[in-house]
Scaffold this motif. Structure first.
Motif, PDB file in Angstrom:
ATOM      1  N   LYS A  14      27.985  18.199  19.251  1.00  0.00           N
ATOM      2  CA  LYS A  14      28.086  18.126  17.786  1.00  0.00           C
ATOM      3  C   LYS A  14      28.809  16.848  17.342  1.00  0.00           C
ATOM      4  O   LYS A  14      28.352  16.144  16.445  1.00  0.00           O
ATOM      5  N   THR A  15      29.928  16.554  17.996  1.00  0.00           N
ATOM      6  CA  THR A  15      30.715  15.383  17.596  1.00  0.00           C
ATOM      7  C   THR A  15      29.911  14.104  17.815  1.00  0.00           C
ATOM      8  O   THR A  15      29.861  13.220  16.950  1.00  0.00           O
ATOM      9  N   VAL A  16      29.253  14.054  18.967  1.00  0.00           N
ATOM     10  CA  VAL A  16      28.441  12.888  19.292  1.00  0.00           C
ATOM     11  C   VAL A  16      27.337  12.684  18.239  1.00  0.00           C
ATOM     12  O   VAL A  16      27.049  11.563  17.831  1.00  0.00           O
ATOM     13  N   ILE A  73      32.325  15.903   8.308  1.00  0.00           N
ATOM     14  CA  ILE A  73      33.516  16.685   8.699  1.00  0.00           C
ATOM     15  C   ILE A  73      33.227  17.466   9.978  1.00  0.00           C
ATOM     16  O   ILE A  73      32.311  18.289  10.027  1.00  0.00           O
ATOM     17  N   ASP A  74      34.021  17.193  10.999  1.00  0.00           N
ATOM     18  CA  ASP A  74      33.876  17.875  12.291  1.00  0.00           C
ATOM     19  C   ASP A  74      34.821  19.081  12.335  1.00  0.00           C
ATOM     20  O   ASP A  74      35.808  19.122  11.589  1.00  0.00           O
ATOM     21  N   GLU A  75      34.530  20.040  13.190  1.00  0.00           N
ATOM     22  CA  GLU A  75      35.388  21.231  13.375  1.00  0.00           C
ATOM     23  C   GLU A  75      35.590  21.990  12.059  1.00  0.00           C
ATOM     24  O   GLU A  75      36.697  22.441  11.743  1.00  0.00           O
ATOM     25  N   LEU A  76      34.520  22.118  11.318  1.00  0.00           N
ATOM     26  CA  LEU A  76      34.586  22.721   9.976  1.00  0.00           C
ATOM     27  C   LEU A  76      35.108  24.161   9.992  1.00  0.00           C
ATOM     28  O   LEU A  76      35.645  24.647   9.001  1.00  0.00           O
TER      29      LEU A  76
HETATM   30 MG   LIG Z   1      33.338  18.178  19.032  1.00  0.00          MG
END
Ligand SMILES: [Mg+2]
Ligand SMILES: Nc1ncnc2c1ncn2[C@@H]1O[C@H](COP(=O)(O)OP(=O)(O)OP(=O)(O)O)[C@@H](O)[C@H]1O
Length: 397
Positions: free
Chosen positions: A55-57, A174-177
């Motif tokens: 997801k982050t990538v 926004i990551d880690e929502l």
């Molecule tokens: Mg991640």
């Protein structure tokens, strides 16, 4: 083979040598951003997937792609215990500053900064350095009601108007929502609703664990209309094969057909594990063909490394009673399990362990796809729990 040349990159957020199987998702994001830039409605995106699926990538790639298309993109990561406001204020401030150099946008940018100043005042967070650096008076009557939902909407509108005046768009990533609370997520949804209604060039692209789907609460019907929730999963076999074969090909290295089959089995085609196993297999193999015996050796090493890092960091964040709950879940195997079955393993009532379960969901360790179901957010965590808490002693602990 030479570990210095090893192309695989196991690690949180490390851009992989070959970003396999995600083209349609990247295209979906590109189209959505290009549409809002033109003032055409588009759904914001929330990527939903387990730990280590990439997801982050993807967010990083979407950001780079947006910037290449001349869009202002900012990426931030939610944390447990950090408010959404504290997360967004510096981000939106730098968006506004970056728009300030565009001649036509100056007036709207100044207004945006005044609205931001109002917003800071209304949420009463102590951001002295930001107030100081903003150097503007608040925009009285805008984003200062003290109602977080209304104020956040007013702020997003002001930023969207500045982007429009600058003839660009803003992509907020926004990551880690899942670490937002229900109230914050509700406010975010309503703010996106507002900018959509006004057709402002502002798009949210977020990512998080499956618990996000339960967070929408009262704003659920809005969320369904405003967002697409693409699933980010384990890779299909073809993509998993590319993820392994493409990075080694430039070195004249390949996987034997047996080795490949085995790699796809042991990794369950999860991106993080493909990187970890690829990395170990490269190191143990004499090359130029990585064979099935190399994969067996790599498996032992990969599991040891994962046990000390990827799995371990998550295990260490849990209290003893949380660990026992996770161990009981693992006792039942991999898939989603019923709350009743888990409490039975523990020999207690469902209600007794309900607070522990809730805390584990909040921590991002487990999630519930359907009412009463529980599953790990980390692939292969069940086997890890059985390795790290072997035997039966934990039951009586
Ligand atoms: Mg991640
Ligand atoms: N499509 C892909 N193909 C090959 N490798 C990938 C792919 N996507 C991600 N990876 C690799 O998988 C690993 C995990 O990626 P990433 O950190 O983006 O996952 P994540 O979903 O954000 O995990 P977490 O939920 O733990 O934050 C990294 O080593 C990355 O290089």
């Amino acid at each position: 083979m030479d570990p210095i040349k090893n192309p695989f990159v196991p690690g949180a957020g490390s851009p992989p040598p070959e970003l396999a199987g995600r083209d349609s998702l990247l295209e979906q994001a590109r189209i959505a951003i290009a549409r809002v830039k033109r003032g055409t409605p588009a759904k914001s995106l929330i990527l939903v997937g387990l730990r280590g699926v990439g997801k982050t990538v993807l967010l990083v790639r979407i950001k780079e792609q947006a910037e290449r298309d001349g869009i202002k993109a900012l990426l931030t990561e939610a944390h447990e215990g950090k408010s959404l406001a504290a997360l967004l204020i510096p981000q939106l401030r730098s968006i506004l500053y970056s728009l300030d150099i565009i001649a036509n946008a100056k007036e709207k940018v100044s207004r945006g900064l005044r609205v931001l100043r109002s917003f800071i005042g209304s949420i009463k967070v102590t951001h002295n350095e930001i107030e100081y650096e903003l150097g503007v008076d608040p925009e009285v009557g805008v984003a200062d009601s003290g109602d977080f939902e209304a104020d956040l909407s007013a702020l997003f509108v002001a930023v969207g108007e500045a982007a429009k005046a600058a003839d660009t768009a803003v992509a907020l990533l926004i990551d880690e929502l899942q670490y937002l609370n229900e109230k914050e997520f509700g406010a975010l949804i309503m703010a996106v609703h507002k900018i959509n209604q006004e057709r402002l060039p502002f798009l949210l692209v977020a990512a998080g664990l499956p618990q996000i789907l339960g967070l929408a609460g009262n704003s659920k019907s809005y969320a369904e209309r405003l967002f697409d929730f693409p699933r980010v999963d384990a890779l299909p076999p073809e993509a998993a094969t590319s993820a392994l074969a493409e990075p080694v090909a430039p070195f004249g290295v390949s996987f034997s057909p047996d080795a490949l089959t085995r790699m796809l089995e042991v990794t369950e085609r999860y991106p993080y594990f493909l990187q970890q196993w690829g990395y170990e297999a490269w190191n143990v193999s004499a090359g130029p063909e990585i064979g099935a015996p190399d994969v067996e050796l790599a498996t032992g090493k990969a599991l040891r490394v994962l046990d000390e890092s990827f799995f371990r960091v998550r295990f260490d964040r849990c209290t003893p009673s949380e660990k026992r709950y996770l161990r009981a879940l693992a006792e039942l195997g991999q898939g989603p399990q019923k709350s009743g079955a888990i409490s039975e393993v523990l020999g207690v009532k469902v209600s007794t362990v309900a607070p522990i379960r809730a805390k584990l969901i909040q921590k991002g360790m487990i999630y519930s796809q359907q009412h009463g179901d529980t599953a790990f957010t980390v692939p292969m965590f069940d086997a890890y729990m059985r390795r790290v808490m072997p035997g039966n002693d934990w039951k009586s602990a």
